[in-house]
Design an enzyme around this catalytic site. Sequence first.
Site, PDB file in Angstrom:
ATOM      1  CG  HIS A 148      -1.926   2.192   4.483  1.00  0.00           C
ATOM      2  ND1 HIS A 148      -1.448   1.271   5.388  1.00  0.00           N
ATOM      3  CD2 HIS A 148      -1.158   2.050   3.372  1.00  0.00           C
ATOM      4  CE1 HIS A 148      -0.427   0.625   4.862  1.00  0.00           C
ATOM      5  NE2 HIS A 148      -0.224   1.066   3.638  1.00  0.00           N
TER       6      HIS A 148
HETATM    7  C1  UD1 Z   1       1.768   3.218  -1.167  1.00  0.00           C
HETATM    8  C2  UD1 Z   1       2.107   1.782  -1.598  1.00  0.00           C
HETATM    9  C3  UD1 Z   1       1.750   0.816  -0.474  1.00  0.00           C
HETATM   10  C4  UD1 Z   1       2.421   1.234   0.823  1.00  0.00           C
HETATM   11  C5  UD1 Z   1       2.127   2.691   1.141  1.00  0.00           C
HETATM   12  C6  UD1 Z   1       2.976   3.106   2.318  1.00  0.00           C
HETATM   13  C7  UD1 Z   1       1.867   1.296  -3.990  1.00  0.00           C
HETATM   14  C8  UD1 Z   1       1.045   0.635  -5.034  1.00  0.00           C
HETATM   15  N1  UD1 Z   1       1.316   1.395  -2.764  1.00  0.00           N
HETATM   16  O1  UD1 Z   1       0.362   3.287  -0.949  1.00  0.00           O
HETATM   17  O2  UD1 Z   1       2.209  -0.481  -0.827  1.00  0.00           O
HETATM   18  O3  UD1 Z   1       1.920   0.422   1.854  1.00  0.00           O
HETATM   19  O4  UD1 Z   1       2.479   3.507   0.021  1.00  0.00           O
HETATM   20  O5  UD1 Z   1       2.412   4.138   3.036  1.00  0.00           O
HETATM   21  O6  UD1 Z   1       2.971   1.717  -4.270  1.00  0.00           O
HETATM   22  N2  UD1 Z   1      -1.197  10.986  -0.675  1.00  0.00           N
HETATM   23  C9  UD1 Z   1      -0.985  12.171  -0.027  1.00  0.00           C
HETATM   24  N3  UD1 Z   1       0.294  12.510   0.300  1.00  0.00           N
HETATM   25  C10 UD1 Z   1       1.353  11.752  -0.034  1.00  0.00           C
HETATM   26  C11 UD1 Z   1       1.119  10.540  -0.706  1.00  0.00           C
HETATM   27  C12 UD1 Z   1      -0.162  10.171  -1.017  1.00  0.00           C
HETATM   28  O7  UD1 Z   1      -1.898  12.901   0.295  1.00  0.00           O
HETATM   29  O8  UD1 Z   1       2.478  12.133   0.288  1.00  0.00           O
HETATM   30  C13 UD1 Z   1      -2.588  10.566  -0.962  1.00  0.00           C
HETATM   31  C14 UD1 Z   1      -3.039  10.920  -2.375  1.00  0.00           C
HETATM   32  O9  UD1 Z   1      -4.393  11.222  -2.310  1.00  0.00           O
HETATM   33  C15 UD1 Z   1      -2.857   9.607  -3.117  1.00  0.00           C
HETATM   34  C16 UD1 Z   1      -3.129   8.563  -2.056  1.00  0.00           C
HETATM   35  O10 UD1 Z   1      -2.662   9.144  -0.836  1.00  0.00           O
HETATM   36  O11 UD1 Z   1      -3.701   9.506  -4.218  1.00  0.00           O
HETATM   37  C17 UD1 Z   1      -2.442   7.246  -2.281  1.00  0.00           C
HETATM   38  O12 UD1 Z   1      -1.043   7.411  -2.451  1.00  0.00           O
HETATM   39  P1  UD1 Z   1      -0.161   6.314  -3.255  1.00  0.00           P
HETATM   40  O13 UD1 Z   1       1.282   6.652  -3.167  1.00  0.00           O
HETATM   41  O14 UD1 Z   1      -0.721   6.077  -4.606  1.00  0.00           O
HETATM   42  O15 UD1 Z   1      -0.416   4.977  -2.492  1.00  0.00           O
HETATM   43  P2  UD1 Z   1      -0.404   4.660  -0.939  1.00  0.00           P
HETATM   44  O16 UD1 Z   1      -1.799   4.344  -0.519  1.00  0.00           O
HETATM   45  O17 UD1 Z   1       0.341   5.708  -0.202  1.00  0.00           O
HETATM   46  N1  UDP Z   2       4.655   4.664  10.569  1.00  0.00           N
HETATM   47  C1  UDP Z   2       4.971   5.921  11.082  1.00  0.00           C
HETATM   48  N2  UDP Z   2       3.944   6.758  11.429  1.00  0.00           N
HETATM   49  C2  UDP Z   2       2.648   6.410  11.323  1.00  0.00           C
HETATM   50  C3  UDP Z   2       2.344   5.118  10.804  1.00  0.00           C
HETATM   51  C4  UDP Z   2       3.360   4.279  10.443  1.00  0.00           C
HETATM   52  O1  UDP Z   2       6.145   6.259  11.212  1.00  0.00           O
HETATM   53  O2  UDP Z   2       1.773   7.215  11.664  1.00  0.00           O
HETATM   54  C5  UDP Z   2       5.753   3.775  10.156  1.00  0.00           C
HETATM   55  C6  UDP Z   2       5.785   2.428  10.847  1.00  0.00           C
HETATM   56  O3  UDP Z   2       6.579   2.484  12.000  1.00  0.00           O
HETATM   57  C7  UDP Z   2       6.385   1.512   9.782  1.00  0.00           C
HETATM   58  C8  UDP Z   2       5.997   2.159   8.482  1.00  0.00           C
HETATM   59  O4  UDP Z   2       5.548   3.466   8.784  1.00  0.00           O
HETATM   60  O5  UDP Z   2       7.803   1.496   9.865  1.00  0.00           O
HETATM   61  C9  UDP Z   2       4.906   1.374   7.812  1.00  0.00           C
HETATM   62  O6  UDP Z   2       4.473   2.081   6.694  1.00  0.00           O
HETATM   63  P1  UDP Z   2       3.065   1.848   6.018  1.00  0.00           P
HETATM   64  O7  UDP Z   2       2.148   1.194   6.962  1.00  0.00           O
HETATM   65  O8  UDP Z   2       2.678   3.152   5.442  1.00  0.00           O
HETATM   66  O9  UDP Z   2       3.429   0.904   4.789  1.00  0.00           O
HETATM   67  P2  UDP Z   2       3.571  -0.677   4.625  1.00  0.00           P
HETATM   68  O10 UDP Z   2       4.565  -1.168   5.609  1.00  0.00           O
HETATM   69  O11 UDP Z   2       2.209  -1.269   4.787  1.00  0.00           O
HETATM   70  O12 UDP Z   2       4.011  -0.826   3.200  1.00  0.00           O
END
Ligand code: UD1
Ligand code: UDP
Length: 381
Positions: free
Chosen positions: A209
């Site tokens: 992701h």
């Molecule tokens: C964010 C964090 C990343 C973390 C991840 C955990 C930053 C810069 N990035 O990335 O470090 O690993 O969260 O999962 O803070 N969207 C939805 N539903 C939601 C949230 C997001 O559909 O509830 C979609 C939207 O299209 C959005 C995109 O995901 O534009 C990215 O969401 P965003 O919160 O900006 O960053 P993540 O990729 O989730």
């Molecule tokens: N996770 C979850 N469901 C999923 C994928 C991940 O509950 O389908 C949990 C996973 O166990 C871990 C956390 O989400 O605790 C990791 O989050 P993510 O990979 O979104 O973010 P990152 O750790 O890279 O910031």
Amino acid sequence: MTDSKAAFVLGTRPEIIKLAPVIKACQRRNVSTLVIHTGQHYSESLDEIFFSQLELDPPDVNLGVGSGSHGQQTSEMVLGIEEQLMDATPDVLFVQGDTNSTLAGALAACKLDNIDVAHIEAGLRSYDRNMPEERNRIIVDHAVDRLYPPTEETAALLRDEGIPGDRITVTGNTIVDAVEMYDETAASTSSTLTRLSVDKGEFDLLTAHRAENVDDRDRFANILFGVAAAARHRNNEVIYPVHPRAADRLESFDLAVPDCIRTIDPLDFFDFLRLESTASLVFTDSGGVQEETCILGTPCVTLRNGTERPETAFVGANCIVGHRPDDIVAGARRMESKSGEWEPPFGDGHAAEHILDDVGLEDQHAERRAETATKEAPREL
Ligand code: UD1
Ligand code: UDP
């Protein structure tokens, strides 16, 4: 005596999971809490599901900031958080990790008087400044008052950057607390293996992701191709719970997912833990997943050029391969024979308690009981 109050800023899936043990530890100590949700994650499968499954109260405040550019998201969060903190005047604010919500919490609080700002999971460095998370980590670590790195190595990195040693305490990572708290329940309650019709040890798991991977069409395509090749070689199917960012890119890039990769919606924590602990191999670019696989004893192949969790590779649990198909296949070959018998490096599973001890949040009722006992003790004649 006035009661202590701890505030938390969180906004994304991993922050909810990793702060849950600390919020619960506050409750055990009768410390009142204020949970400020930025609204960075808002889809049910990235947000509410974790509050209900981990038995957390709903956040006290949800700023509803949602998705947006880095500047827009962060600035709206800072304004909202500052207002809440000025109103509630907590003694300490906890932020966790490296997201925009983490950054906004630290920025909003660090110039307010009488609030100690504490960073949980401090000191991680990927040395890749193209990652927004790397910039967030560096700024947050240099803005806060108290730093809680998970390991001695991460503490040393902070000292090397000139942060005074008396602000730094190694506590382990709260993800160990979370895995220990919920892994048994996940094993006994999750029916995900049956629902997905997969057998223990006979499938692979994928999460991808990260912006630097999925926002680049060629890179995302290479990852899917490489993971599929590695799994085919071992006759395994790959289960891929797709984060909304990746789902968005799959659609907009019109990318074909290879047959042996089964895409599904994001999973709740128990189902995901169950898959992580029973998969043959896990391919990931997630930070939390690198840690959890190391804790659970499942070999991990990391689809990035570096990691801020090198401890996982040092103990033999993780292999960092980047995004080229040949490297992914070679990494999977290297990891497939691993036994899972390494020593997890992220602490004793009591990180939350160590953090509260260090920040001085004692059991409020114990203090009150002691005061009452002193008042009521018969005076010596
Ligand atoms: C964010 C964090 C990343 C973390 C991840 C955990 C930053 C810069 N990035 O990335 O470090 O690993 O969260 O999962 O803070 N969207 C939805 N539903 C939601 C949230 C997001 O559909 O509830 C979609 C939207 O299209 C959005 C995109 O995901 O534009 C990215 O969401 P965003 O919160 O900006 O960053 P993540 O990729 O989730
Ligand atoms: N996770 C979850 N469901 C999923 C994928 C991940 O509950 O389908 C949990 C996973 O166990 C871990 C956390 O989400 O605790 C990791 O989050 P993510 O990979 O979104 O973010 P990152 O750790 O890279 O910031």
